[in-house]
Design an enzyme around this catalytic site. Structure first.
Site, mmCIF file in Angstrom:
data_model
loop_
_atom_site.group_PDB
_atom_site.id
_atom_site.type_symbol
_atom_site.label_atom_id
_atom_site.label_comp_id
_atom_site.label_asym_id
_atom_site.label_seq_id
_atom_site.Cartn_x
_atom_site.Cartn_y
_atom_site.Cartn_z
ATOM 1 C CB CYS A 74 0.365 3.609 9.900
ATOM 2 S SG CYS A 74 1.660 2.821 10.865
ATOM 3 C CG ASP A 279 1.551 4.151 2.343
ATOM 4 O OD1 ASP A 279 1.351 4.197 3.571
ATOM 5 O OD2 ASP A 279 2.660 4.413 1.821
ATOM 6 C CG HIS A 281 2.611 5.607 6.225
ATOM 7 N ND1 HIS A 281 2.349 4.310 5.813
ATOM 8 C CD2 HIS A 281 3.021 5.522 7.511
ATOM 9 C CE1 HIS A 281 2.603 3.489 6.811
ATOM 10 N NE2 HIS A 281 3.014 4.186 7.853
#
Length: 394
Positions: A74, A279, A281
């Site tokens: 990430c 994000d 993820h």
């Protein structure tokens, strides 16, 4: 439809809160919006940022390594996003907007190809992970923002198309003289000529100056300035919150990489007391370029309302980024930072100085090169999780 695609579609269409209707200003990478009247413009701006997420089924890293970065990549993806924003500003300009129904410009395709998940792309997950090995980070290990900043600095050297100067300001200090020498390498040549003229050896100096490549004598090489910081111990020191917000208001802003412990995000702005972020993820299938080098790019743009989190939830270990295409833009950035440091209501996150203080250790002293592999020394100076990292506090 596989699980990764289902996850992506769910995230895209079903589970995200709409952007709030608020009278408070919304700031996205140096641009101010009104959420009541410019919501479409806000979403267009967010969607136009490059969104790099976990991928799966790409060629093994290093030939025999992982084929997915889910669970560990990430911060690497956030590093890609902040550098991707710099490349968009460099080649297309901050006002460029992505439209899925339009034929994309060649510069955009070239930028996207630099991040495709394969070993020969300049800023691929493969290149970042393998360069990290030389910094003492095994493939599959989580990076801090400091480490990924150093890796991007090394990889940018090989990107001769963009010709960026990626500078990582250490010790919470930005040294103006140091940056100007990096972005204007002809200054050193000019000084050498002055010394040679005084010593009567001007002919040799002129030969050396003529031998400089044309691009090396350009007035300014575009600057990507990354400033790793730690704004507290386990939680962000609230004294820095207003200053952090001000960073998103600067026209040179590239945003911030950070997040929560072991969960990185790319922060691109704020509204009220909430940070706006992309994000990484989400696991999506790897993308292969077409034979004509065109890239199916829909999954590289976040087409749902952006994520938000309260600023007090931010992990104190971050790296702030700024882009200065010209010397005038850098001088303007310096002026704005100095004004911020004089304002009441917040503490400066870093120091801006004209020349290097005598107590600072120059990175050049470490004799670092892209092949540098002394991980012990490297971690001492560059690892954001180092216990000896300087803590900013009241």
């Amino acid at each position: 439809m596989d699980a990764a695609t289902l996850t992506y579609d769910t995230l895209r269409f079903g589970e995200f809160e709409d952007f709030p209707d608020t009278s408070e200003p919304v700031w996205i990478l140096g641009k101010e919006y009104n959420a009541l009247t410019e919501k479409d413009d806000i979403l267009s701006d967010v969607t136009s940022r490059l969104w790099f997420t976990y991928r799966k089924n790409f060629p093994p890293i290093g030939g025999t390594g992982p084929t997915s970065d889910t669970g560990w990549g990430c911060m690497l993806r956030c590093g890609q996003m902040i550098l991707g924003e710099a490349l968009l500003c460099r080649h297309l300009g901050r006002n460029w907007r992505w439209n899925r129904d339009e034929k994309q410009r060649e510069e955009y395709i070239s930028i996207l190809n630099a991040f495709i998940d394969k070993k020969d792309s300049y800023y691929s997950i493969h290149q970042i992970a393998q360069m990290g090995v030389g910094e003492g980070k095994p493939i599959g290990q989580w990076y801090g923002p400091n480490t990924v900043a150093q890796v991007l600095k090394k990889l940018a050297v090989f990107d001769t198309w963009s010709r960026l100067v990626v500078h990582v300001a250490m010790d919470n200090t930005v040294v103006i003289e140091e940056i100007k020498r990096l972005c204007m390498p002809w200054l050193d040549a000019a000084e050498a000529c002055g010394d040679a003229e005084a010593g009567g050896d001007l002919n040799g100096c002129l030969e050396g100056a003529c031998a400089m490549a044309e691009e090396e004598t350009a007035l300014w090489r575009p600057l990507v300035l990354l400033i790793p910081l730690r704004l507290g111990l386990s939680d962000i020191n609230e004294a820095y919150i207003e200053t952090l917000k001000q960073c998103f208001m600067l026209p040179q802003s590239l945003g911030v990489i950070g997040g929560k412990p072991n969960s990185a995000h790319y922060f691109i702005g704020y509204v009220g007391e909430e940070l706006i972020y992309l994000d990484p993820h989400t696991t999506q299938p790897a993308v292969d370029p077409c034979e004509d080098s065109q890239v199916p790019d829909e999954t590289y743009h976040c087409q749902h309302p952006p994520c938000r989190m309260h600023i007090c939830e931010l992990d104190p270990s971050i790296a702030a980024g700024f882009f200065c295409r010209t010397e005038d833009e850098f001088d303007d950035w310096c002026m704005r930072i100095r004004r911020l440091s004089c304002r009441r209501g917040g503490l400066p996150m870093f120091e801006l100085v004209d020349s290097q203080p005598c107590h600072m250790v120059s990175v050049d002293v470490l004799n670092l090169t892209p092949d540098f592999s002394d991980s012990d020394r490297l971690e001492r100076f560059f690892d954001s999780e180092d216990e000896e990292f300087e803590i900013l506090s009241l």
